[in-house]
Design a protein around this motif. Structure first.
Motif, PDB file in Angstrom:
ATOM      1  N   HIS A 180      87.051  19.441  14.727  1.00 16.47           N
ATOM      2  CA  HIS A 180      86.484  18.188  14.210  1.00 16.47           C
ATOM      3  C   HIS A 180      87.600  17.304  13.682  1.00 16.47           C
ATOM      4  CE1 HIS A 180      83.602  15.482  12.567  1.00 16.47           C
ATOM      5  NE2 HIS A 180      83.661  15.904  11.325  1.00 16.47           N
ATOM      6  N   PHE A 198      85.138   2.887  20.031  1.00 16.52           N
ATOM      7  CA  PHE A 198      83.965   2.899  20.903  1.00 16.52           C
ATOM      8  C   PHE A 198      82.962   3.969  20.490  1.00 16.52           C
ATOM      9  CE2 PHE A 198      87.694   2.151  23.820  1.00 16.52           C
ATOM     10  CZ  PHE A 198      87.552   0.774  23.884  1.00 16.52           C
ATOM     11  N   SER A 215      85.711  10.375  14.450  1.00 11.67           N
ATOM     12  CA  SER A 215      84.262  10.461  14.647  1.00 11.67           C
ATOM     13  C   SER A 215      83.425  10.259  13.386  1.00 11.67           C
ATOM     14  CB  SER A 215      83.924  11.833  15.236  1.00 11.67           C
ATOM     15  OG  SER A 215      84.310  12.856  14.341  1.00 11.67           O
ATOM     16  N   ASP A 221      92.272  23.339  15.630  1.00  9.57           N
ATOM     17  CA  ASP A 221      92.209  22.309  16.676  1.00  9.57           C
ATOM     18  C   ASP A 221      93.447  22.430  17.565  1.00  9.57           C
ATOM     19  OD1 ASP A 221      92.266  19.667  17.992  1.00  9.57           O
ATOM     20  OD2 ASP A 221      90.825  19.054  16.464  1.00  9.57           O
ATOM     21  N   ASP A 276      87.548  29.908  20.071  1.00  7.78           N
ATOM     22  CA  ASP A 276      87.191  29.903  18.648  1.00  7.78           C
ATOM     23  C   ASP A 276      86.402  31.140  18.240  1.00  7.78           C
ATOM     24  OD1 ASP A 276      87.838  26.854  17.774  1.00  7.78           O
ATOM     25  OD2 ASP A 276      87.135  26.942  19.840  1.00  7.78           O
ATOM     26  N   HIS A 334      80.796   6.348  22.565  1.00  4.57           N
ATOM     27  CA  HIS A 334      80.564   6.858  23.925  1.00  4.57           C
ATOM     28  C   HIS A 334      80.934   5.848  25.002  1.00  4.57           C
ATOM     29  CE1 HIS A 334      78.714  10.225  21.969  1.00  4.57           C
ATOM     30  NE2 HIS A 334      77.864   9.435  21.361  1.00  4.57           N
ATOM     31  N   ILE A 346      81.023  18.085  15.643  1.00  9.04           N
ATOM     32  CA  ILE A 346      79.612  17.761  15.824  1.00  9.04           C
ATOM     33  C   ILE A 346      79.126  18.278  17.158  1.00  9.04           C
ATOM     34  CG2 ILE A 346      77.911  15.894  15.806  1.00  9.04           C
ATOM     35  CD1 ILE A 346      80.124  14.417  14.110  1.00  9.04           C
TER      36      ILE A 346
END
Ligand SMILES: Nc1nc2c(c(=O)[nH]1)N[C@H]1C(S)=C(S)[C@@H](COP(=O)(O)OP(=O)(O)OC[C@H]3O[C@@H](n4cnc5c(=O)[nH]c(N)nc54)[C@H](O)[C@@H]3O)O[C@H]1N2
Ligand SMILES: Nc1nc2c(c(=O)[nH]1)N[C@H]1C(S)=C(S)[C@@H](COP(=O)(O)OP(=O)(O)OC[C@H]3O[C@@H](n4cnc5c(=O)[nH]c(N)nc54)[C@H](O)[C@@H]3O)O[C@H]1N2
Ligand code: SF4
Ligand SMILES: [Mo]
Length: 684
Positions: A169, A583, A174, A197, A217, A585, A291
């Motif tokens: 994340h 943006f 985001s 990450d 993970d 999506h 998410i």
């Protein structure tokens, strides 16, 4: 003289609903700023919020109903458009039965309560079970996993945590308001921050970073449990009194040593041990799970279960700074009872239903098969509302082919998207700035559930209409007027809010309001809603359905380990869809100010990876998987671990979903793998 006015509102361009202050000149929006008084967003807005006027007034907006005639689109009246749609939809129902209609909803179409509610209601009134939505590629898997484990859905409450684990994340891209909060605390050293990450994100620099091989993970999580349990760092009182399955778990994780995981994850055993110890000892601790990063793997649901179990064994449940239970805003459910089951219900029975709770969603990735091969039955019509599946869904080519094969297809959108282009009819919706709406956020940073009655700021542009109006008119023409009595935004909101008991308060609260408090210690004070009445580390529900009752590790379906032959041809690992603030999506590419921030998509890779394949920063490459190829430029990114290529989603010019694969699906949820595929690059 110009008449100037400022109104308070909120941005609903993504799920976080930031508070905003909008300046209007002669009734036209000219400026949008963050709202410092807003208790959740506290003045934060991202560039998409800032350039809301440019988005809403975009010359590309389609403001009139349009009907396809041959190769062109022609403007038609609402009367003509709705009559045409109703005729075609009636024909499909008469000829093939109602379930031959699929209704697609995208992220806007599931997060906006009105848009989602009306699609659901229409679906039930028409009689089709096939609502195919992003709920089948995003977020629902984690909700299911938590419900199965806790009997409810506890949410992250990182604001009060001493230890935050950002697991797949990057809130800078985001969830900006969380990023700001974390940054402040980490810089003041009041937080142990752990980032897991493959990319050393900017936040990762403020704490401990584990650069993990994508898709592994699960191995890390199991090894962390091994350390926590074997070193006695678990919460004995909690697991003994409130959970079932701890003893089985203890035995189960013995095989998953840090040394075993180190080899799989490309991490060191000592880093794995350190992270396990910090996470278990620095309390309260809150894992903030990507998410969708972890959902979109072939073992996605079990990955979410694993994170649940980490929170459980460390006792980080239902206390401030952990995961907390948040009461829902009680709202009218617009769905109607339905006996028919959607496509995929037989292959993914738990996604469709468990403990008698039925999900209203079909398996979206099975749509091309239903459309093209009539399996399990033919789907011949499609309504796409607030979604752009040919760019956002896996194996875009198959979706394109499937939509092209429809007897009738229509879209309800703001823009002529790549998906809408394939249809016969376009019905223009207005944006959230042009209608009343209900917005609410749960537990983003501070936990408490917050709702607001979002007021219309400007009148709908051209002949665009609120989504509820469009569905209502269609339903009335199909003979379901009795189920669609609404005539105004306010009537719709009143219906939705009726069970909440706070309609009037909400209407009066200019910024919005906290409508409830967190339920701390719910496991002590309330009945636990699982079949055993305990928190279920060991899931009998999964076991009875033929799945693993305790999470195991599985290699990604494509990887240097699971498919070494494929890896010879495609030696790099492809991850897709890391978010960028410019943006949402597939949207907003046409807003010039946002486009200037990100003019084109890049394939990010470590400089050593680029040089190994003879390409340099800014050069054009062909990026291929076994499913297809796209062309784009290279961005050398020293933050990304070598051997990985990271590509954003949402670009039609270089649609990464031409490369993804819908055959690699999670066996429990049907989610596609967007995060660990094999690819290669070639200079062009
Ligand atoms: N490879 C890859 N693909 C991914 C992902 C990934 O990580 N990697 N992520 C996936 C995820 S998590 C998601 S949620 C999906 C999102 O996938 P989608 O939801 O399909 O993508 P959006 O671009 O948000 O599409 C929303 C559409 O709604 C329209 N719209 C906006 N507001 C309104 C409104 O008020 N009414 C109506 N009727 N229309 C409106 C917009 O113009 C846009 O066309 O993408 C998925 N695709
Ligand atoms: N600006 C913006 N914000 C959005 C959206 C948007 O389109 N634009 N979309 C919204 C929606 S619908 C969603 S679902 C969310 C998505 O939000 P998240 O899923 O939380 O996505 P990101 O925060 O971008 O984080 C993705 C990170 O995961 C890393 N990653 C990739 N693969 C793996 C892996 O296998 N393991 C681990 N540990 N890490 C991995 C990537 O390097 C990246 O840093 O964002 C929401 N917010
Ligand atoms: S994060 Fe940006 S797009 Fe999302 S609600 Fe806030 S301002 Fe709008
Ligand atoms: Mo999503």
């Amino acid at each position: 003289m110009v008449e100037r006015k400022t109104v308070i509102s909120d941005c609903m361009s993504c799920v976080w609903d930031c508070g905003i202050k909008v300046t209007l000149e002669d009734g036209k929006m000219v400026k949008v700023e963050g709202l410092p008084e807003h208790p959740v967003s506290k003045g934060y807005i991202c560039p998409r919020g800032e350039y809301l006027p440019e988005f809403v007034y975009s010359p590309d907006r389609i403001k009139y109903p349009m009907r396809r005639v041959g190769n062109t689109w022609q403007r038609v009246s609402w009367e003509e458009a709705l009559d045409y749609a109703a005729d075609e939809l009636a024909k499909i129902r008469d000829k093939y039965g109602a379930k031959a209609l699929a209704i697609f909803c995208g992220s806007m179409g599931v997060e906006n309560i009105e848009v989602a509610g009306f699609a659901q209601r229409f679906k039930s009134a028409y009689g089709t079970p096939n609502l195919l939505s992003v709920e089948n590629i995003c977020y629902r898997a984690r909700i299911m996993a938590r419900q199965m484990t806790f009997g409810r859905y506890p949410m992250d409450y990182p604001a009060e945590a001493h230890c935050i684990v950002l697991w797949g994340h990057n809130p800078d891209g985001s969830k900006g308001m969380l990023a700001e909060d974390i940054r402040k605390k980490a810089e003041n050293r009041v937080l142990d921050l752990i980032t897991i990450d493959p990319k050393r994100t900017e936040l990762a620099e403020l704490g401990l970073h584990l650069a993990i091989r994508p898709g592994t993970d699960g191995a890390l999580g199991l090894a962390m449990l091994n350390v926590i349990i074997n070193e006695g760092l678990y919460d004995k009182e909690f697991v003994e009194n409130y959970c079932i399955g701890f003893e089985e778990l203890k035995e189960h994780v013995q095989q998953y040593t840090p040394e075993w995981a180190a080899e799989i994850t490309w991490l060191s055993a000592s880093d794995i041990k350190s992270v396990a110890r910090i996470y278990a000892q620095s309390k309260p601790a809150c894992i903030v799970q990507g998410i969708n990063t972890l959902d979109q793997h072939v073992n996605g649901l079990q990955l979410s279960r694993l994170l649940n179990i980490l929170q459980i064994v460390t006792g980080n449940i239902d206390k401030p700074g952990t995961w907390v239970t948040i009461p829902y805003l009680r709202m009218t459910d617009l769905r109607l009872p339905m006996d028919e089951v959607p496509i995929g219900a037989d292959q993914y029975p738990l996604f469709y239903s468990f403990w008698g709770r039925k999900s209203p969603y079909g398996i979206a990735t099975l749509f091309p098969q239903a459309a093209l091969e009539s399996k399990p039955y033919p789907v011949r019509g499609a309504i796409v509302a607030a979604a752009n599946p040919v760019v956002s869904f896996p194996e875009a080519n198959k979706f394109i082919e499937a939509f092209k094969s429809m007897d009738f297809m229509m879209s309800i959108d703001l823009f002529m998207t790549e998906t809408a282009e394939l249809g016969n009819l376009f019905l223009p919706a207005c944006t959230f700035m042009e209608k009343d709406a209900l917005s609410y956020v749960y537990g983003v940073v501070h936990g408490e559930p917050f709702a607001s009655y979002h007021r219309k700021v400007i009148e709908p542009l051209g002949e665009s209409k609120p989504d509820w109006w469009i569905w209502t008119q269609l339903a009335r023409r199909l003979g379901h007027g009795d189920l669609f009595p609404w005539n105004s935004d306010e009537e719709v909101m009143d219906t939705l809010l009726e069970p909440s008991g706070i309609t009037e308060q909400l209407k009066e609260a200019e910024i919005g309001m906290y409508f409830a408090e967190q339920d701390y210690y719910a496991y002590k004070n309330k009945k636990i809603g699982t079949p055993s009445g305990k928190i279920e580390i060991y899931s009998k529900t999964l076991e009875d359905a033929g799945y693993d009752p305790l999470p195991k590790y599985y290699e990604p379906a494509q990887s240097p380990v699971s498919t070494p032959e494929l890896a010879k041809e495609f030696p790099l690992i492809l991850i897709s869809g890391a978010r960028r603030q410019s943006f949402t999506h597939t949207q907003m590419r046409h807003v010039p100010q946002l486009r200037a921030q990100e003019p084109e998509p890049f394939a990010e890779m470590h400089p050593s990876t680029a040089s190994r394949y003879g390409v340099k920063d800014g050069e054009r490459i062909r990026l291929s998987t076994r499913n297809g190829s796209i062309k784009m430029r290279v961005k050398e990114e020293p933050r990304l671990m070598p051997g990985i290529v990271s590509v954003p989603h949402g670009w039609s010019s270089a649609n990464v979903n031409m490369l993804t694969d819908m055959e690699t699906r999670d066996p429990i949820t049907g989610y596609p793998d967007f995060k660990s595929l094999l690819c290669k690059i070639e200079a062009i």
